[in-house]
Design a protein around this motif. Structure first.
Motif, mmCIF file in Angstrom:
data_model
loop_
_atom_site.group_PDB
_atom_site.id
_atom_site.type_symbol
_atom_site.label_atom_id
_atom_site.label_comp_id
_atom_site.label_asym_id
_atom_site.label_seq_id
_atom_site.Cartn_x
_atom_site.Cartn_y
_atom_site.Cartn_z
ATOM 1 N N VAL A 254 31.196 101.610 30.932
ATOM 2 C CA VAL A 254 30.731 102.924 31.377
ATOM 3 C C VAL A 254 29.367 102.800 32.036
ATOM 4 C CG1 VAL A 254 29.975 105.204 30.583
ATOM 5 C CG2 VAL A 254 32.117 104.237 29.729
ATOM 6 N N ALA A 255 28.478 102.010 31.436
ATOM 7 C CA ALA A 255 27.138 101.823 32.016
ATOM 8 C C ALA A 255 27.228 101.220 33.416
ATOM 9 C CB ALA A 255 26.290 100.940 31.108
ATOM 10 N N LEU A 275 23.216 113.696 40.802
ATOM 11 C CA LEU A 275 24.530 113.281 40.335
ATOM 12 C C LEU A 275 24.539 113.387 38.816
ATOM 13 C CD1 LEU A 275 26.922 112.084 42.040
ATOM 14 C CD2 LEU A 275 26.214 109.836 41.200
ATOM 15 N N LYS A 276 25.384 114.262 38.267
ATOM 16 C CA LYS A 276 25.563 114.364 36.826
ATOM 17 C C LYS A 276 26.890 113.698 36.475
ATOM 18 C CE LYS A 276 21.955 117.114 36.187
ATOM 19 N NZ LYS A 276 20.703 116.559 35.631
ATOM 20 N N VAL A 277 26.859 112.763 35.521
ATOM 21 C CA VAL A 277 28.051 112.012 35.158
ATOM 22 C C VAL A 277 28.495 112.428 33.759
ATOM 23 C CG1 VAL A 277 29.070 109.731 34.891
ATOM 24 C CG2 VAL A 277 27.236 110.086 36.567
ATOM 25 N N PHE A 278 29.767 112.833 33.657
ATOM 26 C CA PHE A 278 30.351 113.285 32.396
ATOM 27 C C PHE A 278 31.442 112.309 31.965
ATOM 28 C CE2 PHE A 278 28.540 117.047 34.283
ATOM 29 C CZ PHE A 278 28.033 117.768 33.209
ATOM 30 N N LEU A 279 31.388 111.890 30.728
ATOM 31 C CA LEU A 279 32.362 110.966 30.166
ATOM 32 C C LEU A 279 33.376 111.734 29.328
ATOM 33 C CD1 LEU A 279 33.225 107.990 29.532
ATOM 34 C CD2 LEU A 279 31.648 108.096 27.579
ATOM 35 N N GLY A 280 34.655 111.475 29.555
ATOM 36 C CA GLY A 280 35.682 112.093 28.733
ATOM 37 C C GLY A 280 35.620 111.579 27.311
ATOM 38 N N ALA A 281 35.718 112.479 26.319
ATOM 39 C CA ALA A 281 35.610 112.077 24.917
ATOM 40 C C ALA A 281 36.464 112.980 24.040
ATOM 41 C CB ALA A 281 34.158 112.126 24.448
ATOM 42 N N THR A 282 37.023 112.381 22.994
ATOM 43 C CA THR A 282 37.711 113.128 21.943
ATOM 44 C C THR A 282 36.763 113.211 20.757
ATOM 45 O OG1 THR A 282 39.893 112.373 22.658
ATOM 46 C CG2 THR A 282 39.701 113.159 20.392
ATOM 47 N N GLN A 377 26.715 112.450 12.309
ATOM 48 C CA GLN A 377 27.350 111.241 12.844
ATOM 49 C C GLN A 377 27.809 111.445 14.285
ATOM 50 O OE1 GLN A 377 30.160 111.075 9.560
ATOM 51 N NE2 GLN A 377 29.375 109.041 8.978
ATOM 52 N N VAL A 378 28.406 112.597 14.563
ATOM 53 C CA VAL A 378 28.867 112.863 15.925
ATOM 54 C C VAL A 378 27.685 112.951 16.873
ATOM 55 C CG1 VAL A 378 29.982 114.561 17.423
ATOM 56 C CG2 VAL A 378 31.018 113.967 15.227
ATOM 57 N N ALA A 379 26.624 113.641 16.456
ATOM 58 C CA ALA A 379 25.433 113.735 17.300
ATOM 59 C C ALA A 379 24.840 112.353 17.553
ATOM 60 C CB ALA A 379 24.397 114.653 16.650
ATOM 61 N N ASP A 380 24.815 111.501 16.515
ATOM 62 C CA ASP A 380 24.322 110.134 16.705
ATOM 63 C C ASP A 380 25.130 109.409 17.770
ATOM 64 O OD1 ASP A 380 22.369 110.383 14.754
ATOM 65 O OD2 ASP A 380 23.542 109.379 13.183
ATOM 66 N N GLU A 381 26.450 109.511 17.679
ATOM 67 C CA GLU A 381 27.327 108.825 18.627
ATOM 68 C C GLU A 381 27.136 109.353 20.048
ATOM 69 O OE1 GLU A 381 30.354 106.366 18.414
ATOM 70 O OE2 GLU A 381 28.552 105.790 17.309
ATOM 71 N N LEU A 382 27.086 110.653 20.199
ATOM 72 C CA LEU A 382 26.897 111.225 21.530
ATOM 73 C C LEU A 382 25.581 110.759 22.132
ATOM 74 C CD1 LEU A 382 28.130 114.920 20.982
ATOM 75 C CD2 LEU A 382 29.414 113.012 21.974
ATOM 76 N N GLN A 383 24.530 110.771 21.328
ATOM 77 C CA GLN A 383 23.231 110.331 21.845
ATOM 78 C C GLN A 383 23.227 108.842 22.168
ATOM 79 O OE1 GLN A 383 20.531 112.239 18.731
ATOM 80 N NE2 GLN A 383 19.415 112.702 20.636
ATOM 81 N N TRP A 385 25.797 106.956 23.081
ATOM 82 C CA TRP A 385 26.552 106.760 24.320
ATOM 83 C C TRP A 385 25.706 107.159 25.526
ATOM 84 C CZ3 TRP A 385 31.135 104.686 25.957
ATOM 85 C CH2 TRP A 385 32.031 104.245 24.981
ATOM 86 N N ALA A 386 25.038 108.301 25.427
ATOM 87 C CA ALA A 386 24.233 108.774 26.554
ATOM 88 C C ALA A 386 23.063 107.829 26.836
ATOM 89 C CB ALA A 386 23.722 110.185 26.284
ATOM 90 N N ASP A 387 22.380 107.387 25.781
ATOM 91 C CA ASP A 387 21.219 106.520 25.966
ATOM 92 C C ASP A 387 21.614 105.148 26.513
ATOM 93 O OD1 ASP A 387 19.533 108.499 25.051
ATOM 94 O OD2 ASP A 387 19.449 107.727 22.997
ATOM 95 N N GLU A 388 22.731 104.627 26.066
ATOM 96 C CA GLU A 388 23.122 103.269 26.441
ATOM 97 C C GLU A 388 23.864 103.195 27.772
ATOM 98 O OE1 GLU A 388 25.022 101.073 23.278
ATOM 99 O OE2 GLU A 388 23.791 102.091 21.763
ATOM 100 N N THR A 389 24.387 104.311 28.254
ATOM 101 C CA THR A 389 25.190 104.273 29.483
ATOM 102 C C THR A 389 24.579 105.071 30.628
ATOM 103 O OG1 THR A 389 26.518 106.209 28.890
ATOM 104 C CG2 THR A 389 27.288 104.056 28.098
ATOM 105 N N ASP A 390 23.599 105.922 30.348
ATOM 106 C CA ASP A 390 22.968 106.779 31.357
ATOM 107 C C ASP A 390 23.884 107.897 31.834
ATOM 108 O OD1 ASP A 390 20.754 107.588 32.889
ATOM 109 O OD2 ASP A 390 21.480 106.529 34.658
ATOM 110 N N ILE A 391 24.908 108.253 31.037
ATOM 111 C CA ILE A 391 25.683 109.450 31.366
ATOM 112 C C ILE A 391 24.835 110.677 31.055
ATOM 113 C CG2 ILE A 391 27.960 108.400 31.010
ATOM 114 C CD1 ILE A 391 27.967 109.779 28.234
ATOM 115 N N ASP A 392 25.246 111.809 31.639
ATOM 116 C CA ASP A 392 24.528 113.069 31.427
ATOM 117 C C ASP A 392 25.184 113.948 30.376
ATOM 118 O OD1 ASP A 392 22.404 113.124 33.716
ATOM 119 O OD2 ASP A 392 24.249 112.445 34.659
#
Length: 453
Positions: A254-255, A275-282, A377-383, A385-392
Motif C-alpha cells: 500500500v505504501a 490527492l486523498k488516498v482511501f484504503l478499502g477496509a473491513t 485496538q481498531v483505532a490503533d490499527e487505523l492509525q 496503517w495511515a502512519d505507515e502507508t501515507d493513506i488519508d
C-alpha cells in the motif's frame, strides 16, 4: 500532532456488495436496499459519525464468468439485482447538511454531454456535495448488454476515459462564465447570452458542439474519485483524481502504491496534497476484543463462498470454478480489474493465494485490512496503517448494516477524536472545500480541467 483520518461508508445499491450472503443475517437490513429509508437512515448515521462521505460503487452487467454463468451471483445476491445509485442521492442530501456523496458512473456507455448534466444537477441539489467515481467498465456482460462484443482492452479504456474527461471538463468549466446567471426579474433576463458559450470538442472518441445545459453548480466539476491502481490506472488517477480508492493486503505494498500515486501527481504538475488516498477496509468493532471476535464468528457462516467466487471471477475475467479450490493463483493475465491481480499475485511475494482463501471471511476477499477489536485496538490499527502507508483514510465496507457502521460511529470515532485523529465537526462549504480547503469548492488552478488540454 496526530494525522487526521478520514472515513467513507462504502456502499452499493444491491443486497450483496463486498461480502455476498451477509444480507441473510437476522440483524442485517441490506435486503431492504430498494427502500428509500435504507438510504436516508444510512445518511443520517454517517453524518452523525462525521464521516466524510458515502462512496457508492456501481457496475453494469452481471458477474457471469464463474462456472460459465450468473447463477451463483443471482443466488447469492452478489451485486445483482443492482439499482441505479444516482436516484438515492437527492433523498440522502435532503436529510443531511454536510455529508459528501461519491457516485460511481462509467465512461463506457454514456455520452459525456448527458453525464455532465446529471452531475451538475446533483451538485445543485446537494448544495455542492457530489463526487464522481470515474470507472471505465470491465465486464464483458455489460458490453454485450450494450450491443458490443466485449469490453475494450484495459489500456484503451483509459485512453477513451481521457477523451471523455476532456469533454466534460469543457462543459463544466468553460461553457458558462461566472456571473452569466442574472435572474433579473425587472429586466426579464435570466442569463446573459454574452457569457454563455458553446464548447467544441473533436477528440479520438467523442465529438460535441454544445452549450452545457446546466448553469454553474456550486463546485462546477464534482470531486473526482478514481479506483484504478494498474499502471494505466495510476497514470490516470495522478492526472485527474482528487480521491483515489485503493486496495492492498500489506502495508509495504500500500505504501508503494501511495508513494507512486503522489510522485506521478507531482510529475503531472499537481500538488500531491490535492490527492486523498482511501484504503478499502473491513472493520468490526465492539466494546471488547472478545465481543468483536465473537461477532466475526457469528457473521462467518452467512458469507456465501460461491457468491464471493462469482464476484472475483467477474473482476478477474477468469473462471475460478475451473481452478481447484486449493490451487495457487499465479500467472493471471486479466483484462478486468488489474489492481486485484496485482494485490493477489505480485505485491506479496511471500504469499500464494488460492480460490479457497478468497472464500473466507478475511482480508483476501475483502481486498484490504481486516480489522477486528475494541475501539482502542481498531483505532490503533487505523492509525498504524495511515502512519505507515501515507493513506488519508479508509473506505469502510458494508458488513452487517447498520450495526457494524454504528459501532464505528459510536465507538471508534470517539476514540479517534480523543487522540486528535478525527474531526469533531464538519468544515463549512462544498465537498471539495471540506476535503481540501479550496475556496468555494472549486478545482485548483493546477488541475488539468483548469489548465486545459
Amino acid at each position: 500532532m496526530a494525522r487526521e483520518i478520514r472515513l467513507n461508508a462504502f456502499q452499493m445499491n444491491t443486497p450483496g456488495h463486498s461480502w455476498p450472503g451477509l444480507w441473510r443475517h437476522p440483524r442485517d437490513r441490506s435486503d431492504g436496499f430498494a427502500r428509500l429509508d435504507f438510504w436516508t437512515d444510512l445518511a443520517r448515521l454517517a453524518e452523525r459519525g462525521l464521516l466524510d462521505g458515502i462512496f457508492i460503487a456501481d457496475t453494469f452487467g452481471l458477474h457471469d464468468v464463474y462456472l460459465g454463468g450468473a447463477d451463483a451471483a443471482l443466488a447469492a445476491g452478489a451485486q445483482v439485482p443492482i439499482h441505479d445509485p444516482a436516484l438515492v442521492i437527492s433523498a440522502m442530501a435532503a436529510v443531511t447538511r454536510h455529508l459528501g456523496f461519491g457516485l460511481t458512473t462509467s465512461v463506457a456507455y454514456e455520452h459525456p454531454y448527458i453525464l455532465a448534466r446529471r452531475f451538475s444537477t446533483l451538485d445543485h441539489l446537494t448544495n455542492g456535495r457530489i463526487g464522481w467515481n470515474i470507472v471505465t467498465g470491465f465486464l464483458d456482460s455489460a458490453a454485450r448488454a450494450m450491443g458490443e462484443a466485449g469490453a475494450l482492452d484495459h489500456d484503451e479504456r483509459y485512453a477513451r476515459a481521457e477523451d471523455y474527461l476532456a469533454l466534460v471538463y469543457k462543459l463544466w468549466e468553460e461553457s458558462w462564465e461566472d456571473g452569466a446567471v442574472l435572474r433579473d426579474k425587472a429586466r426579464g433576463i435570466y442569463a446573459d447570452p454574452a457569457k454563455v458559450h458553446a464548447i467544441r470538442h473533436d477528440g479520438p472518441y467523442f465529438r460535441s458542439e454544445a452549450v452545457h445545459l446546466c448553469e454553474p453548480s456550486p463546485q462546477r466539476t464534482p470531486v473526482l474519485y478514481q479506483a484504478g491502481t494498474s499502471p494505466a490506472g495510476k497514470r490516470f488517477a495522478a492526472r485527474h483524481a482528487e480521491c483515489v480508492f485503493i486496495n492492498g493486503h500489506t502495508r509495504s505494498s500500500v505504501a508503494r502504491t501511495v508513494s507512486d500515486l503522489r510522485r506521478q501527481a507531482t510529475e503531472a504538475g499537481r500538488d500531491p496534497s490535492d490527492l486523498k488516498v482511501f484504503l478499502g477496509a473491513t472493520v468490526i468493532a465492539a466494546a471488547s476484543e472478545a465481543e468483536a471476535r465473537d461477532l466475526v464468528e457469528e457473521y462467518r457462516p452467512y458469507v456465501d463462498p460461491a457468491g464471493i467466487l462469482a464476484l472475483m471471477s467477474g473482476r478477474l475475467g477468469v473462471d475460478l470454478g475451473a481452478v481447484g479450490l486449493d490451487e495457487p493463483l499465479t500467472g493471471i493475465e486479466s483484462n478486468g480489474v488489474r489492481s486485484i491481480v496485482e494485490a493477489l499475485t505480485r505485491t506479496d511475494p511471500n504469499r500464494t493465494w488460492t480460490p479457497r482463501d478468497l472464500t473466507r471471511f478475511a482480508g483476501a476477499a475483502g481486498r484490504g485490512p481486516f480489522i477486528v477489536g475494541s475501539a482502542v485496538q481498531v483505532a490503533d490499527e487505523l492509525q498504524d496503517w495511515a502512519d505507515e502507508t501515507d493513506i488519508d483514510g479508509f473506505n469502510l465496507t458494508r458488513i452487517v448494516f447498520p450495526e457494524t457502521l454504528e459501532a464505528v460511529v459510536d465507538l471508534v470515532v470517539p476514540e479517534l477524536q480523543s487522540r486528535g485523529a478525527f474531526k469533531t465537526s464538519y468544515r463549512d462549504g462544498p465537498f471539495r472545500e471540506k476535503l481540501f480547503g479550496h475556496a468555494r469548492g472549486r478545482l485548483p488552478a493546477s488541475h488539468p480541467a483548469k489548465r486545459g488540454f
